[in-house]
Design a protein around this motif. Structure first.
Motif, short mmCIF file in Angstrom:
data_model
loop_
_atom_site.label_atom_id
_atom_site.label_comp_id
_atom_site.label_asym_id
_atom_site.label_seq_id
_atom_site.Cartn_x
_atom_site.Cartn_y
_atom_site.Cartn_z
N HIS A 13 0.12 -15.81 -39.17
CA HIS A 13 -0.48 -16.71 -38.20
C HIS A 13 0.24 -16.55 -36.87
O HIS A 13 1.45 -16.45 -36.83
CB HIS A 13 -0.36 -18.17 -38.66
N ILE A 14 -0.52 -16.58 -35.79
CA ILE A 14 0.05 -16.53 -34.45
C ILE A 14 -0.29 -17.84 -33.76
O ILE A 14 -1.45 -18.25 -33.75
CB ILE A 14 -0.50 -15.33 -33.67
N TYR A 15 0.72 -18.50 -33.22
CA TYR A 15 0.55 -19.80 -32.56
C TYR A 15 0.78 -19.64 -31.06
O TYR A 15 1.66 -18.92 -30.64
CB TYR A 15 1.55 -20.80 -33.14
N ARG A 16 0.01 -20.37 -30.30
CA ARG A 16 0.13 -20.28 -28.85
C ARG A 16 1.27 -21.13 -28.31
O ARG A 16 1.78 -20.88 -27.23
CB ARG A 16 -1.17 -20.70 -28.19
N THR A 17 1.67 -22.15 -29.04
CA THR A 17 2.78 -22.99 -28.59
C THR A 17 3.79 -23.18 -29.71
O THR A 17 3.46 -23.06 -30.89
CB THR A 17 2.29 -24.38 -28.14
N ARG A 18 4.98 -23.48 -29.31
CA ARG A 18 6.04 -23.75 -30.30
C ARG A 18 5.69 -25.00 -31.09
O ARG A 18 5.95 -25.09 -32.29
CB ARG A 18 7.37 -23.95 -29.58
N GLU A 19 5.09 -25.99 -30.44
CA GLU A 19 4.72 -27.24 -31.11
C GLU A 19 3.73 -27.00 -32.25
O GLU A 19 3.85 -27.57 -33.32
CB GLU A 19 4.16 -28.23 -30.09
N LYS A 20 2.74 -26.15 -32.01
CA LYS A 20 1.76 -25.83 -33.06
C LYS A 20 2.43 -25.09 -34.21
O LYS A 20 2.10 -25.31 -35.38
CB LYS A 20 0.60 -25.02 -32.49
N ALA A 21 3.36 -24.22 -33.91
CA ALA A 21 4.09 -23.50 -34.96
C ALA A 21 4.92 -24.47 -35.79
O ALA A 21 4.95 -24.40 -37.02
CB ALA A 21 4.98 -22.42 -34.35
N LYS A 22 5.61 -25.40 -35.12
CA LYS A 22 6.43 -26.38 -35.83
C LYS A 22 5.57 -27.27 -36.73
O LYS A 22 5.93 -27.56 -37.86
CB LYS A 22 7.21 -27.23 -34.83
N LYS A 23 4.40 -27.69 -36.21
CA LYS A 23 3.50 -28.55 -36.99
C LYS A 23 2.99 -27.80 -38.22
O LYS A 23 2.96 -28.36 -39.32
CB LYS A 23 2.33 -28.99 -36.12
N SER A 24 2.63 -26.56 -38.05
CA SER A 24 2.13 -25.77 -39.17
C SER A 24 3.21 -25.56 -40.22
O SER A 24 2.96 -25.68 -41.43
CB SER A 24 1.63 -24.41 -38.67
#
Length: 59
Positions: A13-24
């Motif tokens: 998975h590639i996330y556009r923001t660090r926040e989205k990565a942390k949530k995932s």
């Protein structure tokens, strides 16, 4: 900037923001990983199952 995380051996998975990565990562850990993995310290039950049994015994 994009952030990536391999949540399983077959998907990436590639996330556009660090926040989205942390949530995932949090969701994977809390919802999937902690409900599925087993360990000898918990008599080969998942942490969720072991916790349920523990509180059932103490109630």
């Amino acid at each position: 900037m994009a952030f990536s995380n391999e949540s399983s051996s077959t998907s990436r998975h590639i996330y556009r923001t660090r926040e989205k990565a942390k949530k995932s990562l949090f969701e994977y850990t809390k919802i999937f990983y902690n409900n599925k993995r087993i360990h000898s310290a918990t008599e080969y039950f998942s942490p969720s199952e072991y916790e349920r049994m523990y509180f059932k015994k103490t109630a």
